[in-house]
Scaffold this active site. Structure first.
Site, PDB file in Angstrom:
ATOM      1  N   ASN A 107       0.839  -1.197   0.000  1.00 26.62           N
ATOM      2  CA  ASN A 107       0.000   0.000   0.000  1.00 26.62           C
ATOM      3  C   ASN A 107       0.876   1.250   0.000  1.00 26.62           C
ATOM      4  OD1 ASN A 107      -2.368   1.610   0.334  1.00 26.62           O
ATOM      5  ND2 ASN A 107      -2.028   1.672   2.547  1.00 26.62           N
ATOM      6  N   HIS A 109       1.140   5.225   0.955  1.00 25.31           N
ATOM      7  CA  HIS A 109       0.470   6.098   1.925  1.00 25.31           C
ATOM      8  C   HIS A 109       1.130   7.481   1.921  1.00 25.31           C
ATOM      9  CE1 HIS A 109      -1.952   7.088   5.400  1.00 25.31           C
ATOM     10  NE2 HIS A 109      -0.881   7.651   5.932  1.00 25.31           N
ATOM     11  N   SER A 136       5.108   6.841   2.272  1.00 22.01           N
ATOM     12  CA  SER A 136       5.540   5.518   2.734  1.00 22.01           C
ATOM     13  C   SER A 136       4.951   4.440   1.841  1.00 22.01           C
ATOM     14  CB  SER A 136       5.049   5.246   4.163  1.00 22.01           C
ATOM     15  OG  SER A 136       5.481   6.241   5.053  1.00 22.01           O
ATOM     16  N   ASP A 145      -2.610   0.850   8.360  1.00 24.55           N
ATOM     17  CA  ASP A 145      -1.345   1.457   7.914  1.00 24.55           C
ATOM     18  C   ASP A 145      -0.185   1.184   8.864  1.00 24.55           C
ATOM     19  OD1 ASP A 145      -2.562   2.510   5.611  1.00 24.55           O
ATOM     20  OD2 ASP A 145      -3.243   4.273   6.699  1.00 24.55           O
TER      21      ASP A 145
END
Ligand code: GRF
Length: 197
Positions: A107, A109, A136, A145
């Site tokens: 993912n 972020h 990130s 997260d």
């Protein structure tokens, strides 16, 4: 090794576009094999532009997150991806999705995790008055997260920044981190299983 990528989006897909552009280079060791979305996302148009199949698993068409996740898993698996990238998918995925794909589920972020997790990372950094935030790339786990950090980089907050001006400066950093990680995974310089152990 040429990695097969499935990219999941909710929005405009500008990070996805950078991956699609990178993979037009025959030397790039990864190909986006499908683009998926949880809604009628603008970024699905990139499928047509780049000749990549798309699918939608509308969150609102399912009774709950788990049922949505079950269909999402089925749709993603059809493409037998080596790596599933959440690139602006604005949904928490249920545990079954994490179990199905992680650690090959990553993912991007728009903050320097663990600072400012959640759906409003840019807004929250501005509200906190910090003078630097960041971008990130993480392995998705069952936290919000909080998964293992693959790469991250600082981005300064400038006087007069708005949520959109700051996000616009963060996104190119996200793209760079993402493309570098895809290269590193394909070239066996990065082992997500090892990182997530
Ligand atoms: C990115 O900042 C991503 O990290 C966040 O949503 C944004 C997606 O932007 N979760 P785009 O759809 O790639 O333009």
């Amino acid at each position: 090794m040429v990695l097969k990528l499935v990219v999941l989006i909710s929005g405009t897909g500008s990070n996805l576009r950078s991956l699609l552009e990178a993979s037009q280079d025959a030397q790039f060791p990864a190909r986006v094999v499908a683009i998926g979305a949880d809604r009628d996302a603008d970024g699905l148009a990139l499928g047509e532009e780049f000749g990549i199949p798309t699918f939608t698993v509308p969150f609102t068409a399912f009774p709950d997150r788990e049922a949505w996740g079950t269909e999402l898993i089925a749709q993603v698996r059809l493409w037998e991806p080596d790596l599933v990238i959440l690139s602006g998918l604005m949904r928490l995925v249920p545990a079954a999705v994490v179990d199905a794909f992680s650690p090959h589920l990553i993912n991007t972020h728009p903050a320097y995790l663990p600072e400012f997790p959640g759906a409003h990372g840019v807004r929250d950094a501005l509200a906190a008055g910090v003078d630097q935030t960041g971008a990130s790339l993480i392995v998705v786990d069952n936290s919000v997260d909080g998964g293992p950090i693959i790469a991250q980089e600082r981005v300064p907050v400038l006087p007069g920044d708005t949520e959109s001006s700051l996000h616009d400066r963060i996104k190119p950093v996200e793209r760079r981190l993402l493309i570098q990680a895809v290269l590193d995974i394909a070239n066996s310089h990065l082992d997500l299983k090892e990182l997530a152990r």
